[in-house]
Design an enzyme around this catalytic site. Structure first.
Site, PDB file in Angstrom:
ATOM      1  N   TYR A   1       8.137  -6.844  -8.374  1.00 54.43           N
ATOM      2  CA  TYR A   1       7.767  -5.702  -7.519  1.00 54.43           C
ATOM      3  C   TYR A   1       7.495  -4.469  -8.392  1.00 54.43           C
ATOM      4  O   TYR A   1       6.465  -3.800  -8.257  1.00 54.43           O
ATOM      5  CB  TYR A   1       8.895  -5.426  -6.527  1.00 54.43           C
ATOM      6  CG  TYR A   1       8.575  -4.363  -5.504  1.00 54.43           C
ATOM      7  CD1 TYR A   1       8.118  -4.707  -4.245  1.00 54.43           C
ATOM      8  CD2 TYR A   1       8.736  -3.000  -5.795  1.00 54.43           C
ATOM      9  CE1 TYR A   1       7.820  -3.741  -3.301  1.00 54.43           C
ATOM     10  CE2 TYR A   1       8.439  -2.025  -4.860  1.00 54.43           C
ATOM     11  CZ  TYR A   1       7.988  -2.408  -3.612  1.00 54.43           C
ATOM     12  OH  TYR A   1       7.694  -1.448  -2.685  1.00 54.43           O
TER      13      TYR A   1
ATOM     14  N   SER B   1      17.870  -3.951   4.205  1.00 55.55           N
ATOM     15  CA  SER B   1      18.375  -2.859   3.366  1.00 55.55           C
ATOM     16  C   SER B   1      18.012  -1.501   3.963  1.00 55.55           C
ATOM     17  O   SER B   1      18.846  -0.597   4.017  1.00 55.55           O
ATOM     18  CB  SER B   1      17.859  -2.984   1.929  1.00 55.55           C
ATOM     19  OG  SER B   1      16.457  -2.925   1.874  1.00 55.55           O
TER      20      SER B   1
ATOM     21  N   GLU C   1      17.682   4.136  -2.068  1.00 58.57           N
ATOM     22  CA  GLU C   1      17.317   2.805  -2.594  1.00 58.57           C
ATOM     23  C   GLU C   1      16.674   2.930  -3.975  1.00 58.57           C
ATOM     24  O   GLU C   1      16.948   2.139  -4.881  1.00 58.57           O
ATOM     25  CB  GLU C   1      16.402   2.063  -1.606  1.00 58.57           C
ATOM     26  CG  GLU C   1      16.128   0.627  -2.047  1.00 58.57           C
ATOM     27  CD  GLU C   1      15.927  -0.367  -0.912  1.00 58.57           C
ATOM     28  OE1 GLU C   1      16.168  -0.038   0.264  1.00 58.57           O
ATOM     29  OE2 GLU C   1      15.515  -1.505  -1.215  1.00 58.57           O
TER      30      GLU C   1
ATOM     31  N   ASP D   1       9.517   0.715   4.695  1.00 54.57           N
ATOM     32  CA  ASP D   1      10.635   0.109   5.425  1.00 54.57           C
ATOM     33  C   ASP D   1      11.487   1.165   6.121  1.00 54.57           C
ATOM     34  O   ASP D   1      11.903   1.004   7.269  1.00 54.57           O
ATOM     35  CB  ASP D   1      11.533  -0.690   4.465  1.00 54.57           C
ATOM     36  CG  ASP D   1      10.785  -1.826   3.778  1.00 54.57           C
ATOM     37  OD1 ASP D   1       9.612  -2.070   4.133  1.00 54.57           O
ATOM     38  OD2 ASP D   1      11.373  -2.437   2.871  1.00 54.57           O
TER      39      ASP D   1
ATOM     40  N   ALA E   1      15.115 -11.404   3.843  1.00 52.33           N
ATOM     41  CA  ALA E   1      14.047 -12.168   4.491  1.00 52.33           C
ATOM     42  C   ALA E   1      12.753 -11.375   4.582  1.00 52.33           C
ATOM     43  O   ALA E   1      11.837 -11.750   5.303  1.00 52.33           O
ATOM     44  CB  ALA E   1      14.501 -12.595   5.886  1.00 52.33           C
ATOM     45  N   GLY E   2      12.708 -10.260   3.859  1.00 55.60           N
ATOM     46  CA  GLY E   2      11.506  -9.430   3.925  1.00 55.60           C
ATOM     47  C   GLY E   2      11.409  -8.656   5.230  1.00 55.60           C
ATOM     48  O   GLY E   2      10.344  -8.161   5.588  1.00 55.60           O
TER      49      GLY E   2
ATOM     50  N   SER F   1      13.617  -6.133   5.955  1.00 58.65           N
ATOM     51  CA  SER F   1      14.162  -4.793   5.705  1.00 58.65           C
ATOM     52  C   SER F   1      15.572  -4.563   6.209  1.00 58.65           C
ATOM     53  O   SER F   1      15.875  -3.521   6.788  1.00 58.65           O
ATOM     54  CB  SER F   1      13.262  -3.707   6.293  1.00 58.65           C
ATOM     55  OG  SER F   1      12.081  -3.656   5.586  1.00 58.65           O
TER      56      SER F   1
ATOM     57  N   THR G   1       0.828  -1.213   0.000  1.00 56.32           N
ATOM     58  CA  THR G   1       0.000   0.000   0.000  1.00 56.32           C
ATOM     59  C   THR G   1       0.857   1.256   0.000  1.00 56.32           C
ATOM     60  O   THR G   1       0.357   2.329  -0.309  1.00 56.32           O
ATOM     61  CB  THR G   1      -0.901   0.043   1.258  1.00 56.32           C
ATOM     62  OG1 THR G   1      -0.078  -0.193   2.399  1.00 56.32           O
ATOM     63  CG2 THR G   1      -1.993  -1.021   1.185  1.00 56.32           C
ATOM     64  N   ASP G   2       2.140   1.130   0.343  1.00 57.99           N
ATOM     65  CA  ASP G   2       2.934   2.358   0.570  1.00 57.99           C
ATOM     66  C   ASP G   2       3.195   3.120  -0.725  1.00 57.99           C
ATOM     67  O   ASP G   2       3.232   4.349  -0.712  1.00 57.99           O
ATOM     68  CB  ASP G   2       4.225   2.094   1.352  1.00 57.99           C
ATOM     69  CG  ASP G   2       5.189   1.130   0.686  1.00 57.99           C
ATOM     70  OD1 ASP G   2       4.787   0.401  -0.243  1.00 57.99           O
ATOM     71  OD2 ASP G   2       6.361   1.111   1.110  1.00 57.99           O
TER      72      ASP G   2
HETATM   73  P1  ADP Z   1      15.698  -7.126   2.794  1.00 57.54           P
HETATM   74  O1  ADP Z   1      15.696  -5.645   2.870  1.00 57.54           O
HETATM   75  O2  ADP Z   1      14.325  -7.726   2.811  1.00 57.54           O
HETATM   76  O3  ADP Z   1      16.571  -7.786   3.815  1.00 57.54           O
HETATM   77  P2  ADP Z   1      16.948  -6.570   0.275  1.00 57.54           P
HETATM   78  O4  ADP Z   1      17.230  -7.421  -0.899  1.00 57.54           O
HETATM   79  O5  ADP Z   1      16.115  -5.368   0.088  1.00 57.54           O
HETATM   80  O6  ADP Z   1      16.312  -7.541   1.376  1.00 57.54           O
HETATM   81  O7  ADP Z   1      18.312  -6.090   0.919  1.00 57.54           O
HETATM   82  C1  ADP Z   1      19.326  -7.022   1.223  1.00 57.54           C
HETATM   83  C2  ADP Z   1      20.665  -6.425   0.816  1.00 57.54           C
HETATM   84  O8  ADP Z   1      21.025  -5.345   1.698  1.00 57.54           O
HETATM   85  C3  ADP Z   1      21.814  -7.398   0.947  1.00 57.54           C
HETATM   86  O9  ADP Z   1      21.911  -8.211  -0.196  1.00 57.54           O
HETATM   87  C4  ADP Z   1      23.006  -6.454   1.091  1.00 57.54           C
HETATM   88  O10 ADP Z   1      23.401  -5.944  -0.165  1.00 57.54           O
HETATM   89  C5  ADP Z   1      22.412  -5.307   1.895  1.00 57.54           C
HETATM   90  N1  ADP Z   1      22.683  -5.507   3.325  1.00 57.54           N
HETATM   91  C6  ADP Z   1      21.781  -5.715   4.294  1.00 57.54           C
HETATM   92  N2  ADP Z   1      22.386  -5.881   5.505  1.00 57.54           N
HETATM   93  C7  ADP Z   1      23.710  -5.779   5.285  1.00 57.54           C
HETATM   94  C8  ADP Z   1      24.882  -5.872   6.111  1.00 57.54           C
HETATM   95  N3  ADP Z   1      24.813  -6.108   7.420  1.00 57.54           N
HETATM   96  N4  ADP Z   1      26.083  -5.701   5.519  1.00 57.54           N
HETATM   97  C9  ADP Z   1      26.173  -5.478   4.208  1.00 57.54           C
HETATM   98  N5  ADP Z   1      25.113  -5.394   3.394  1.00 57.54           N
HETATM   99  C10 ADP Z   1      23.908  -5.538   3.906  1.00 57.54           C
HETATM  100 MG    MG Z   2      14.903  -4.324   1.431  1.00 55.75          MG
END
Ligand code: ADP
Ligand code: MG
Length: 401
Positions: free
Chosen positions: A235, A139, A171, A183, A134-135, A137, A46-47
């Site tokens: 997405y 990132s 992002e 997120d 893992a969904g 967040s 929804t965001d």
């Molecule tokens: P989600 O946000 O659901 O975990 P995303 O695919 O949006 O999945 O983001 C995951 C990406 O974020 C990883 O592949 C990596 O590039 C980056 N990331 C997340 N945490 C770390 C971390 N601790 N160190 C380095 N990169 C990270």
């Molecule tokens: Mg993410």
């Protein structure tokens, strides 16, 4: 219950990170910062439709130790990604040029510079226990903690909402993922013991008390540890389908279709003859999901938290059938947990893998976890990781020992 959470206290984590910072960069960290991952209670996809969401921050955090540099270099190192320290010039940042994880912190610096903020060079050391991909967040946690660290190192004084907006832009425009603001707002703005009721159109928000434990309830996260291919492309496609629906209906965003007008809107869409039924289903998901957020908030504020369970499960069916972003593993968590007596369950986050949330009576926690695990064994899937979603604090500066 298994958990990947780092159970050391925050001061211990800071001490350890500070030692690594000294080893890596040969300098003393000036600050220690943390930003959490999130689970979304309700309000999915929804965001980017200007709608409503209701996330909570997880106890899992991404941390940064940070120190200023006299030059214009940004040096970033993550404990969690094998490889050397990544070294970038603040003056040479261009979207598409930074591959891999460093694109997130680099993107944040690029956005801040583009917004006219003065930044000096910095050394940043990252550690996280937010499961990645893992969904939940990870990132956004990385972006928000970077934004906070750079804001504090450079005396920018950014507000939590500004941290979130800059992080989303990083992002979207630097990493190239067209996510909404859910997120980043969750990671920046959530409060311990609360869910954040957020209107993504104007970012007005309300902290809603969410003390499941006091009610004898638990909210579990079940991470399926699967990530299906093409999730990012799908997405963007969902986003485009929603925009097409809004255009066809003549509204700025699907949020502007009021729930009582849904049937009339769908009839108008049918009458255009443009749609083969796909857009109709996407529209129906978004409009009913916004309504479900309202229902959950009404129930929580009326002190009837058990009754949100069926609303969560209904939301899952909508994501599965109308929005088509679920997957067999997420569907199995929902089916197996509700059959075993969970009050409600739904996928959380963008979908195509990742995690589901499951609302359970506290004394049924173990039995429901076992039922889901058994169902995964029977289906030949890898077992999910299961942990409790305790509503935790948003981004903050922590103490260095
Ligand atoms: P989600 O946000 O659901 O975990 P995303 O695919 O949006 O999945 O983001 C995951 C990406 O974020 C990883 O592949 C990596 O590039 C980056 N990331 C997340 N945490 C770390 C971390 N601790 N160190 C380095 N990169 C990270
Ligand atoms: Mg993410």
């Amino acid at each position: 219950m298994t958990t990947t959470q780092d159970d050391r206290g925050e001061l211990d984590r800071a001490a350890h990170a500070a030692a690594r910072h000294r080893e890596l960069f040969g300098t003393e960290p000036e600050g220690f910062f943390a930003a959490p991952g999130r689970a979304n209670l309700i309000g999915e996809h929804t965001d980017y439709n200007d709608g409503f969401v209701m996330p909570l921050a997880l106890p899992h955090i991404t941390t940064i130790t940070a120190s200023r540099r006299a030059d214009r270099l940004l040096r970033v190192h993550s404990r969690d990604v094998p490889g050397p320290t990544v070294e970038l010039s603040l003056d040479g940042l261009t979207p598409g040029t930074v591959k891999g994880w460093a694109g997130y912190p680099a993107g944040v610096a690029w956005v801040l510079l583009g917004a006219g903020h003065r930044l000096g060079g910095a050394d940043l050391y990252v550690e996280s226990d937010v499961p990645t991909g893992a969904g939940l967040s990870s990132s956004a946690a990385l972006e928000v903690v970077t934004a906070l660290a750079l804001s504090e190192l450079n005396g920018l004084g950014l507000t939590p909402e500004e941290l979130a907006r800059h992080s989303q832009r990083a992002e979207n425009d630097f990493v190239g993922m067209p996510c909404g603001i859910l997120d980043q707002m969750a990671s920046a703005c959530c409060a311990a013991g609360h869910v954040l009721y957020l209107d993504t159109r104007d970012l007005s928000s309300r902290q809603v008390p969410f003390d499941m434990a006091a009610e004898g309830l638990r909210l579990l996260v079940m991470d399926t540890q699967v990530k299906h291919a093409h999730a990012d492309g799908a997405y963007g496609q969902r986003r485009a389908e929603c925009e097409a629906g809004a255009v066809a209906l003549g509204v700025p965003a699907l949020r502007d279709v009021a729930y009582p007008d849904l049937d009339a809107a769908l009839a108008r869409l049918d009458a255009t003859g443009l749609d083969n039924g796909v857009i109709r289903r996407r529209v129906r998901h978004v409009v009913t999901e916004d309504r479900r957020v309202e229902r959950v908030i009404e129930l929580l504020e009326a002190g009837r938290p058990r009754e949100i369970g069926p609303v969560l499960t209904e939301g899952h069916a909508s994501l599965r059938d109308d929005f088509a972003v679920s997957c067999p593993e997420l569907d199995l968590v929902v089916a197996a947990s509700t059959e075993a007596g969970a009050l409600g369950a739904r996928m959380t986050g963008g979908g195509f893998g990742g995690s589901a949330i499951v609302l359970v009576e506290a004394d049924a926690t173990a039995a429901i976890g076992e039922a889901v695990t058994a169902a995964f064994d029977a289906a030949g899937h890898r077992r999910p990781r299961i942990f409790e979603a305790l509503p935790s604090a948003g981004a903050r500066r922590g103490a260095l020992p």
